[in-house]
Motif scaffolding. Structure first.
Motif, mmCIF file in Angstrom:
data_model
loop_
_atom_site.group_PDB
_atom_site.id
_atom_site.type_symbol
_atom_site.label_atom_id
_atom_site.label_comp_id
_atom_site.label_asym_id
_atom_site.label_seq_id
_atom_site.Cartn_x
_atom_site.Cartn_y
_atom_site.Cartn_z
ATOM 1 N N ILE A 498 0.861 -1.191 0.000
ATOM 2 C CA ILE A 498 0.000 0.000 0.000
ATOM 3 C C ILE A 498 0.894 1.237 0.000
ATOM 4 N N GLU A 499 0.681 2.117 -0.989
ATOM 5 C CA GLU A 499 1.468 3.330 -1.115
ATOM 6 C C GLU A 499 0.566 4.554 -0.952
ATOM 7 N N VAL A 500 1.032 5.499 -0.146
ATOM 8 C CA VAL A 500 0.296 6.747 0.074
ATOM 9 C C VAL A 500 1.152 7.893 -0.452
ATOM 10 N N GLU A 501 0.568 8.717 -1.307
ATOM 11 C CA GLU A 501 1.290 9.834 -1.905
ATOM 12 C C GLU A 501 0.562 11.134 -1.585
ATOM 13 N N LEU A 502 1.262 12.062 -0.941
ATOM 14 C CA LEU A 502 0.711 13.378 -0.664
ATOM 15 C C LEU A 502 0.916 14.255 -1.889
ATOM 16 N N GLU A 503 -0.178 14.726 -2.463
ATOM 17 C CA GLU A 503 -0.108 15.493 -3.710
ATOM 18 C C GLU A 503 -0.148 16.995 -3.482
ATOM 19 N N ASP A 504 -0.988 17.457 -2.543
ATOM 20 C CA ASP A 504 -1.124 18.904 -2.351
ATOM 21 C C ASP A 504 -1.441 19.189 -0.891
ATOM 22 N N ALA A 505 -0.578 19.950 -0.226
ATOM 23 C CA ALA A 505 -0.804 20.443 1.143
ATOM 24 C C ALA A 505 0.131 21.615 1.356
ATOM 25 N N ILE A 506 -0.047 22.645 0.529
ATOM 26 C CA ILE A 506 0.864 23.776 0.498
ATOM 27 C C ILE A 506 0.915 24.469 1.867
ATOM 28 N N GLY A 507 2.128 24.682 2.355
ATOM 29 C CA GLY A 507 2.349 25.412 3.603
ATOM 30 C C GLY A 507 2.274 24.565 4.855
ATOM 31 N N ALA A 508 2.082 23.246 4.694
ATOM 32 C CA ALA A 508 1.922 22.377 5.876
ATOM 33 C C ALA A 508 3.235 21.745 6.279
ATOM 34 N N ASP A 509 3.419 21.564 7.592
ATOM 35 C CA ASP A 509 4.496 20.735 8.110
ATOM 36 C C ASP A 509 3.992 19.299 8.140
ATOM 37 N N PHE A 510 4.738 18.396 7.509
ATOM 38 C CA PHE A 510 4.277 17.016 7.347
ATOM 39 C C PHE A 510 5.147 16.081 8.172
ATOM 40 N N ASN A 511 4.519 15.355 9.096
ATOM 41 C CA ASN A 511 5.196 14.338 9.885
ATOM 42 C C ASN A 511 4.934 12.983 9.230
ATOM 43 N N ARG A 512 5.948 12.432 8.571
ATOM 44 C CA ARG A 512 5.757 11.199 7.805
ATOM 45 C C ARG A 512 5.510 9.987 8.708
ATOM 46 N N GLU A 513 5.940 10.047 9.952
ATOM 47 C CA GLU A 513 5.738 8.914 10.851
ATOM 48 C C GLU A 513 4.301 8.818 11.341
ATOM 49 N N THR A 514 3.670 9.965 11.545
ATOM 50 C CA THR A 514 2.294 9.968 12.071
ATOM 51 C C THR A 514 1.263 10.363 11.027
ATOM 52 N N GLY A 515 1.707 10.908 9.893
ATOM 53 C CA GLY A 515 0.777 11.374 8.869
ATOM 54 C C GLY A 515 0.125 12.701 9.205
ATOM 55 N N LYS A 516 0.583 13.367 10.241
ATOM 56 C CA LYS A 516 -0.048 14.591 10.702
ATOM 57 C C LYS A 516 0.424 15.792 9.881
ATOM 58 N N LEU A 517 -0.548 16.629 9.472
ATOM 59 C CA LEU A 517 -0.290 17.859 8.735
ATOM 60 C C LEU A 517 -0.633 19.048 9.624
#
Length: 548
Positions: A498-517
């Motif tokens: 299963i692959e998850v790709e973040l396409e658009d979240a301009i200006g967000a801090d992205f935590n790849r371990e928790t998925g939190k924006l």
């Protein structure tokens, strides 16, 4: 008949005379004062001076003053906690005596609080029993009267005059009996109410009234008559304190006012009267011994097969776990006990010495004691999570909070003079800042909408690709700018297929371990802001994916 009655009266009065003679002898005997203690034995109450209350348990420091005679004396020290730990008793002091022995014991006849309450309850119950008997007597009188109420007619010799006389008689007697019954019913009701109050008082005292009285027996040796002043120290169970906080914020431009309080409770069997208190963050119940590591053995567990006549059964014993211990006019501000607290930082704990004496009853309601008042420098931010709630939440962020010696506990939160709820303060957490929620602000509106034109599900070779899109909208209806943190999330894959790709979240801090924006934004008065969130999820065909 008269002779027979006279004989009965003579017999009655003769028995009464014998009874009175016996009572007189008893009174004569009770007139002598027999000594309660034998020679060489004295009893004195300990005077509690200072009590250190730990998070669990309390250390009681008391004083005893008396005089002992030459020779061996047994001193019975009363006003000692029933829950005292015998191993913790320490005794020292001044006087030309030698302490030969120390023994803690419990006196099951010495609980004065229990005796007074139970004696009052027994007396009320006895009075109620008497009233119940009188009610039954009145009922029997009434039944007997009604059973003889048949009046014969004129043929049998009953005249109208006889009839009137009988009616007057019955009216008088029935009225007398009814009035008496009414009074007895009122007495019964009042007594039952008194009994209920005594029982409630016993219940409110908890197990305290069922506890025996604690005593310490000292064996002293003195060469001559001597004045003795002893210092007594021991640890008592069933006592402690827990932190309670009041957090008040006047507005988003002011500091946070923190009131640090202690909820002190005790059921030691003795009342703490006019004593100095020290509240300690130490907890003797946890123990102070360093844990030891022992060899950890592993083995293969093989069950024993037992053949029975009807079936084959598997039988085995799992290894057993080891047991482990476990104002209109100008007026001065009102002071609290926090103004009379001296904070002492020791190596292993923080002690709050309170210079004002306190009274805390055993088994009673917990006493609220003010420890400290702080004005905390704070920064204020709004947080919103449109995925779960459209409202924004005002929070106060406090740095360097660990220097205030806060313990984990519950805080009552007040903002702009209004109670907004409760929050938890976790003093044991290793964080740089303490975040306190101050409640909802309805003037900041958030919304999360699905972008239908972006939402899709496509076949890509042997995989499925799903696209998700959301429009996040923020509106500030206040007349002042605000700082706000908006949070959202994307799913996290726990399977390499299963692959998850973040396409658009301009200006967000992205935590790849928790998925939190996380978006940190500033909104001007009456400003709207729109943010797009888009992501794709790819997974094998024919598989059911959970969590989307």
């Amino acid at each position: 008949m008269k002779i027979y009655l006279k004989s009965l009266l003579t017999l009655f009065f003769s028995k009464t005379s014998i009874l009175n003679s016996t009572l007189g002898l008893g009174a004569l005997l009770f007139g002598f004062h027999f000594p309660i203690f034998s020679q060489g034995q004295i009893k004195v109450d300990a005077e509690n001076q200072h009590i250190t209350v730990f998070l669990n348990r309390a250390q009681i420091d008391a004083r005893v003053k008396t005089t002992v005679q030459a020779g061996t004396t047994k001193m019975i020290i009363g006003n000692v906690a029933t829950t005292a730990d015998p191993n913790s008793i320490q005794i020292g002091g001044k006087g030309d005596v030698v302490i030969m022995g120390v023994k803690f014991k419990q006196n099951y006849l010495g609980n004065k609080k229990r005796s007074v309450l139970e004696d009052s309850l027994k007396m009320a119950k006895s009075e109620l029993e008497v009233v119940d008997v009188l009610v039954k007597v009145a009922d029997n009188e009434r039944n007997m009267l009604m059973a003889n109420s048949n009046i014969k007619n004129e043929k049998d010799g009953a005249t109208p005059e006889d009839l009137k006389e009988m009616m007057d008689f019955f009216r008088t007697k029935l009225t007398e009996i009814g009035t008496r019954q009414m009074q007895l019913v009122r007495q019964s009701r009042d007594l039952q109410d008194k009994i209920n109050r005594f029982q409630q008082q016993l219940t409110s005292q908890g197990t305290n009234v069922n506890q025996p009285a604690g005593e310490i027996e000292l064996t002293l040796q003195a060469k001559s008559s001597s004045n003795v002043e002893l210092n007594l120290t021991y640890i008592a169970n069933n006592a402690g304190w827990s932190p309670v906080y009041d957090i008040r914020a006047k507005d988003v431009k002011s500091n946070i006012d923190l009131a640090y309080r202690a909820n002190v409770y005790q059921s030691t069997g003795i009342d703490w009267k006019n004593v100095k208190l020290t509240l300690s963050t130490a907890n003797p119940a946890e123990g102070g011994t360093k844990p030891e590591l022992y060899a950890q053995y592993v083995n293969i567990y093989e069950p024993v097969v037992i053949q029975t006549k009807n079936a084959r059964m598997m039988k085995g014993e799992a290894p057993q776990a080891m047991e482990m211990a476990a104002a209109p006019a100008a007026m001065a501000d009102v002071s609290t006990t926090a103004s009379f607290v001296n904070t002492v930082q020791s190596t292993l704990a923080v002690n709050f010495d309170i210079s004002i004496p306190y009274n805390i009853n055993s088994g009673g309601n917990a006493e609220m004691v003010d420890i400290q008042n702080h004005s905390l420098r704070s920064t204020y931010k709004y947080y919103t999570v449109p995925k779960f709630d459209k409202d924004a939440f005002l929070t106060a962020i406090i740095t360097d909070w660990e220097k205030y010696n806060l313990l984990p506990g519950t805080a009552n939160v007040y903002f702009e003079g209004t109670f907004v709820g409760t929050t938890d303060i976790a003093g044991g957490e290793a964080k740089d800042s303490l975040l306190i929620s101050l409640g909802r602000d309805k003037k900041i509106i958030s919304k999360r909408e699905t972008i239908e034109e972006f939402k899709s599900r496509k076949n890509v070779g042997s995989n499925i690709r799903e696209s998700f899109g959301y429009r996040l909208t923020l509106r500030n209806t206040k007349n002042e700018p605000i700082s706000i943190v908006m949070e959202d999330q994307v799913p996290i894959s726990q399977d390499s297929r299963i692959e998850v790709e973040l396409e658009d979240a301009i200006g967000a801090d992205f935590n790849r371990e928790t998925g939190k924006l996380t978006w940190k934004l500033t909104l001007q008065p009456l400003e709207n802001k729109e943010i797009l969130l888009k992501y794709n999820v790819k997974y094998p065909k024919g598989k059911n994916i959970q969590g989307l």
